[in-house]
Design a protein around this motif. Structure first.
Motif, PDB file in Angstrom:
ATOM      1  N   PRO A 126      -5.699  10.571   1.398  1.00  0.00           N
ATOM      2  CA  PRO A 126      -5.884   9.915   2.232  1.00  0.00           C
ATOM      3  C   PRO A 126      -7.530   9.117   3.249  1.00  0.00           C
ATOM      4  O   PRO A 126      -8.239  10.128   2.637  1.00  0.00           O
ATOM      5  CB  PRO A 126      -5.226  10.867   4.118  1.00  0.00           C
ATOM      6  CG  PRO A 126      -5.226  12.201   3.235  1.00  0.00           C
ATOM      7  CD  PRO A 126      -5.540  12.083   1.725  1.00  0.00           C
ATOM      8  N   CYS A 143      -3.018  11.922  -5.831  1.00  0.00           N
ATOM      9  CA  CYS A 143      -2.477  10.199  -6.322  1.00  0.00           C
ATOM     10  C   CYS A 143      -2.136   9.316  -5.285  1.00  0.00           C
ATOM     11  O   CYS A 143      -2.607   8.207  -5.569  1.00  0.00           O
ATOM     12  CB  CYS A 143      -1.305   9.958  -6.917  1.00  0.00           C
ATOM     13  SG  CYS A 143      -1.719  11.185  -8.509  1.00  0.00           S
ATOM     14  N   ASN A 144      -2.693  10.035  -4.064  1.00  0.00           N
ATOM     15  CA  ASN A 144      -2.345   9.029  -3.050  1.00  0.00           C
ATOM     16  C   ASN A 144      -3.570   9.746  -1.702  1.00  0.00           C
ATOM     17  O   ASN A 144      -3.143   9.996  -0.517  1.00  0.00           O
ATOM     18  CB  ASN A 144      -1.287   8.609  -2.121  1.00  0.00           C
ATOM     19  CG  ASN A 144      -1.455   7.424  -0.820  1.00  0.00           C
ATOM     20  OD1 ASN A 144      -1.869   7.398  -0.720  1.00  0.00           O
ATOM     21  ND2 ASN A 144      -0.122   8.168  -0.068  1.00  0.00           N
ATOM     22  N   SER A 177      -3.539   6.259 -11.658  1.00  0.00           N
ATOM     23  CA  SER A 177      -2.822   6.832 -10.029  1.00  0.00           C
ATOM     24  C   SER A 177      -4.140   7.431  -9.622  1.00  0.00           C
ATOM     25  O   SER A 177      -4.401   7.083  -7.967  1.00  0.00           O
ATOM     26  CB  SER A 177      -1.675   7.016 -10.019  1.00  0.00           C
ATOM     27  OG  SER A 177      -0.966   5.914 -10.434  1.00  0.00           O
ATOM     28  N   LEU A 187       1.048  -1.023   0.134  1.00  0.00           N
ATOM     29  CA  LEU A 187      -0.226   0.353   0.037  1.00  0.00           C
ATOM     30  C   LEU A 187       1.314   1.138   0.104  1.00  0.00           C
ATOM     31  O   LEU A 187       1.861   1.236   0.516  1.00  0.00           O
ATOM     32  CB  LEU A 187      -0.618  -0.528   0.839  1.00  0.00           C
ATOM     33  CG  LEU A 187      -2.041  -1.043   1.421  1.00  0.00           C
ATOM     34  CD1 LEU A 187      -2.908  -0.916   2.491  1.00  0.00           C
ATOM     35  CD2 LEU A 187      -2.834  -1.146   0.014  1.00  0.00           C
ATOM     36  N   PRO A 188       0.326   2.344  -0.314  1.00  0.00           N
ATOM     37  CA  PRO A 188       0.871   3.508  -0.624  1.00  0.00           C
ATOM     38  C   PRO A 188       1.869   3.704   1.178  1.00  0.00           C
ATOM     39  O   PRO A 188       0.542   4.094   1.918  1.00  0.00           O
ATOM     40  CB  PRO A 188       0.282   4.504  -1.396  1.00  0.00           C
ATOM     41  CG  PRO A 188      -0.663   4.264  -2.024  1.00  0.00           C
ATOM     42  CD  PRO A 188      -0.559   2.307  -1.452  1.00  0.00           C
ATOM     43  N   THR A 189       2.108   4.918   0.211  1.00  0.00           N
ATOM     44  CA  THR A 189       2.692   5.667   2.225  1.00  0.00           C
ATOM     45  C   THR A 189       1.478   6.697   2.472  1.00  0.00           C
ATOM     46  O   THR A 189       0.917   7.685   1.190  1.00  0.00           O
ATOM     47  CB  THR A 189       4.221   6.247   2.183  1.00  0.00           C
ATOM     48  OG1 THR A 189       5.271   5.857   2.009  1.00  0.00           O
ATOM     49  CG2 THR A 189       3.889   6.836   3.529  1.00  0.00           C
ATOM     50  N   PRO A 190       0.890   6.678   3.443  1.00  0.00           N
ATOM     51  CA  PRO A 190      -0.491   7.405   3.617  1.00  0.00           C
ATOM     52  C   PRO A 190       0.360   8.793   3.775  1.00  0.00           C
ATOM     53  O   PRO A 190       1.692   9.063   4.067  1.00  0.00           O
ATOM     54  CB  PRO A 190      -0.858   7.482   5.207  1.00  0.00           C
ATOM     55  CG  PRO A 190       0.130   5.811   5.697  1.00  0.00           C
ATOM     56  CD  PRO A 190       0.391   5.502   4.864  1.00  0.00           C
ATOM     57  N   SER A 191      -0.840   9.972   3.544  1.00  0.00           N
ATOM     58  CA  SER A 191      -0.936  10.980   2.074  1.00  0.00           C
ATOM     59  C   SER A 191      -0.808  12.011   3.784  1.00  0.00           C
ATOM     60  O   SER A 191      -2.030  11.707   4.210  1.00  0.00           O
ATOM     61  CB  SER A 191      -0.378  11.323   1.575  1.00  0.00           C
ATOM     62  OG  SER A 191      -1.804  11.406   0.984  1.00  0.00           O
ATOM     63  N   ARG A 249     -10.882   5.239  -4.553  1.00  0.00           N
ATOM     64  CA  ARG A 249     -11.517   4.642  -2.938  1.00  0.00           C
ATOM     65  C   ARG A 249     -12.074   5.325  -1.990  1.00  0.00           C
ATOM     66  O   ARG A 249     -12.570   4.974  -1.087  1.00  0.00           O
ATOM     67  CB  ARG A 249      -9.390   4.419  -2.154  1.00  0.00           C
ATOM     68  CG  ARG A 249      -8.906   3.992  -3.089  1.00  0.00           C
ATOM     69  CD  ARG A 249      -7.546   3.354  -2.512  1.00  0.00           C
ATOM     70  NE  ARG A 249      -6.722   2.585  -2.797  1.00  0.00           N
ATOM     71  CZ  ARG A 249      -5.467   3.189  -3.089  1.00  0.00           C
ATOM     72  NH1 ARG A 249      -5.343   4.252  -3.641  1.00  0.00           N
ATOM     73  NH2 ARG A 249      -4.394   1.937  -4.081  1.00  0.00           N
ATOM     74  N   ASP A 297      -2.141  14.474  -1.446  1.00  0.00           N
ATOM     75  CA  ASP A 297      -1.656  14.427  -3.295  1.00  0.00           C
ATOM     76  C   ASP A 297      -2.566  13.506  -3.718  1.00  0.00           C
ATOM     77  O   ASP A 297      -3.567  12.595  -2.844  1.00  0.00           O
ATOM     78  CB  ASP A 297       0.039  13.346  -2.230  1.00  0.00           C
ATOM     79  CG  ASP A 297       0.033  12.643  -3.445  1.00  0.00           C
ATOM     80  OD1 ASP A 297      -0.660  13.127  -4.222  1.00  0.00           O
ATOM     81  OD2 ASP A 297       0.947  11.625  -3.556  1.00  0.00           O
ATOM     82  N   SER A 317      -6.588   6.707  -6.998  1.00  0.00           N
ATOM     83  CA  SER A 317      -7.098   7.318  -5.393  1.00  0.00           C
ATOM     84  C   SER A 317      -8.205   7.433  -4.985  1.00  0.00           C
ATOM     85  O   SER A 317      -8.522   7.413  -4.942  1.00  0.00           O
ATOM     86  CB  SER A 317      -5.717   7.847  -5.791  1.00  0.00           C
ATOM     87  OG  SER A 317      -6.085   9.178  -4.604  1.00  0.00           O
TER      88      SER A 317
END
Length: 264
Positions: free
Chosen positions: A141, A138-139, A164, A3-7, A171, A136, A168
């Motif tokens: 939170p 693309c991410n 991406s 999973l991507p690092t939380p922004s 979700r 972000d 994002s």
């Protein structure tokens, strides 16, 4: 799957810029009666947004620019949250060879700051309650929460990684995605995209053209399997032309054990 690092997500408090500090992406009628702006969406905002019913729905809009659509959806009964990248990141600029990238980003940042000023100028003008956040795109939170509708209005062409960004936003959206972009009939009916950067044309903020089917197929992969496409043209003052565009409205298919969603 990693999973991507939380922004980090930051709520941006309202500010009250002067008119002279603004650049208007969307055309706006000023208190003087003057109309100013690059894209005039005033004649047909409902067509632009695919005739979605926003009444009573929570909307997450990525990249509101001057906020014309934000305030239109709010006036149509929506609760609107807008998300922009932080000024330290901004949108992806094309790294042309032999160009001073740092100087380009400084100039670009100044322009974006003035566009964000126009958002707050119009926010006050419309007495809007829309909220603006920085994170972000693309991410996005989880603290942004879930929304009924996600909106990407002529944003994907400006990002290096369009899928991406779609993933994002998906979700954070429970019902309907609205995606608007420029239309090039030459791309045909297949799910394709065209890489736009060309060293001979120094356009630093445009990466892609998409066929409508590319967006439909991408959203289907992300769970939005009921899609419709519409076509329209919007006036660009800088080009003095009507620019062809398409809108994809795609909704999640409702299971038999779910309550019916609000109409798309």
């Amino acid at each position: 799957m990693q999973l991507p690092t939380p922004s980090i997500c930051r709520h941006v408090p309202p500010r009250y810029p002067q008119l002279g500090d603004c650049d208007f992406y969307h055309s706006q009628i000023l208190p003087t009666g003057e109309v100013i702006g690059q894209w005039d969406l005033r004649p047909s905002p409902d067509t632009y947004l695919g005739h979605v019913d926003f009444n009573g729905r929570n909307v997450l809009e990525i990249g509101p620019a001057s906020g014309f659509l934000s305030f239109h959806m709010e006036q149509a009964g929506a609760t609107v949250s807008c998300l922009e990248p932080s000024m330290s990141h901004l949108w992806d600029t094309v790294p042309f060879p032999g160009v001073d990238a740092d100087a380009v980003r400084v100039e670009f940042a100044n322009h974006i700051e003035r566009i964000r000023n126009s958002f707050w100028y119009c926010h006050a003008l419309h007495r809007s309650q829309a909220k603006l956040f920085e994170a972000d795109p693309c991410n996005i939170p989880s603290e942004m929460g879930d929304h009924d509708v996600g909106v990407l209005a002529c944003v994907l062409l400006h990002t290096r990684s369009p899928f991406s960004l779609l993933e994002s936003l998906s979700r954070r959206v429970t019902q309907t995605m609205v995606v608007v972009d420029n239309y090039n009939a030459a791309l045909g009916p297949e799910p394709v995209c065209r890489f736009m950067p060309n060293p001979s044309i120094r356009q630093f903020d445009t990466w892609w053209q998409f066929s409508p089917q590319f967006i439909v197929s991408a959203l289907e992969l992300l769970g939005f399997s009921e899609a419709r496409v519409s076509y329209h043209a919007q006036k660009c003052e800088h080009q003095n032309a009507q620019v062809p565009m398409f809108t994809v409205v795609a909704s999640r298919r409702q299971r038999f054990d779910q309550h019916p969603a609000a109409s798309a």
